[in-house]
Scaffold this active site. Sequence first.
Site, PDB file in Angstrom:
ATOM      1  N   HIS A   1       0.809  -1.228   0.000  1.00  0.00           N
ATOM      2  CA  HIS A   1       0.000   0.000   0.000  1.00  0.00           C
ATOM      3  C   HIS A   1       0.838   1.273   0.000  1.00  0.00           C
ATOM      4  CE1 HIS A   1      -3.519  -2.344   0.141  1.00  0.00           C
ATOM      5  NE2 HIS A   1      -3.696  -2.435   1.439  1.00  0.00           N
TER       6      HIS A   1
ATOM      7  N   HIS B   1      -9.487   2.457   0.686  1.00  0.00           N
ATOM      8  CA  HIS B   1      -9.429   1.300   1.593  1.00  0.00           C
ATOM      9  C   HIS B   1     -10.458   1.429   2.722  1.00  0.00           C
ATOM     10  CE1 HIS B   1      -7.659  -1.910   4.080  1.00  0.00           C
ATOM     11  NE2 HIS B   1      -6.917  -2.242   3.025  1.00  0.00           N
TER      12      HIS B   1
ATOM     13  N   GLU C   1     -11.945  -3.112  -2.818  1.00  0.00           N
ATOM     14  CA  GLU C   1     -11.001  -2.124  -3.324  1.00  0.00           C
ATOM     15  C   GLU C   1     -10.797  -2.293  -4.840  1.00  0.00           C
ATOM     16  OE1 GLU C   1      -7.400  -2.498  -0.748  1.00  0.00           O
ATOM     17  OE2 GLU C   1      -8.692  -3.964   0.240  1.00  0.00           O
TER      18      GLU C   1
END
Length: 345
Positions: free
Chosen positions: A106, A175, A310
């Site tokens: 991420h 997210h 996502e």
Amino acid sequence: MKITKRHFGTTPDGVEVYLYTLRNDRGLEASVTTYGGAITSLYTPDRNGTPGDIVLGFDTLDEYVKNPRYFGPLIGRHANRIANGRFSLNGVEYQLNQNNGANHLHGGIKGFDKRVWTAPEEDSSLRLSYLSKDGEENYPGNLHAEVRYTLADNELRLDYRATTDADTIVNLTNHSYFNLKGEGTILEHGLTLMADRFTAVSKDLIPTGELRPVAETPMDFRNEKLIGARIREGYEQLGFTGGYDHNFVLNDWDRSLRIAARLYEPETGRVLEVLTTEPGIQFYSGNFLDGSFTGKRGIAYQRYGGLCLEPQLFPDTPNHPHFPSTVLRPGEEYTHTTVFRFSVS
């Protein structure tokens, strides 16, 4: 749509952070902070018309700064995992920061979720922008990213855009953890995914490169299925236990905006449809929540307390040439759209 703004706090290094609240006359309300672009609350009506907050999050900036679990923010420069934090581009190997064991997750140690975005004043939508400088988290190129949040009727729409001055990779998403009941777990939510295949992964959740059929596996959500029905069995059959954390390959990808997922909570009647222009959607069932974080309304976020849907390009794409590319070059524009559409049944 009406937008209001208030001061949300100051980061440890002295940057002012603001909270914007978007409301419309359909009973939909979303609050977004300039810290990571996080959606801190999202109110939608149930079948009786009673509004409820359906995303996990915190009440204060300090809690967002300290939490490591990505409650609601924008994810970048590259969402999901990159094996060993390494990728090659134009014959040059790049070593990204490793923040998930040996892997890059991420966007790294201080990804887009931990950056303060700017928000020019506008009436029709909230537009956040951020300049990720060359070398940030060891990514090449100066990347200018922009995300526009818009409420329209029964939808929250996120329009993503990015440009670069040097060849780089980019894969942005949001997210948010959803719980359409607002409490308890998501195991009794019904889920439908418009995907015949998923990206098979190793034990450390790195794609093997195989696009495996969902048929005759616990990964089959082509027809609505309770999330808890085979959640542990699903992981045992794939060599590990805990829950879902997989990218699903959406059918018939042509870059048009279309439904990728449908989530239904029977007690409140709330329905969430996720629409996207992206080729994949990561379904994460909150496996790593452990009750150690107390969020809004004093709720301790237990395992399976929320789920993420996502939309994105595939994980570890730079190391799999047959996956849709995440490379962005000067003169090109990275764009995609996600829509969260709400109704009741």
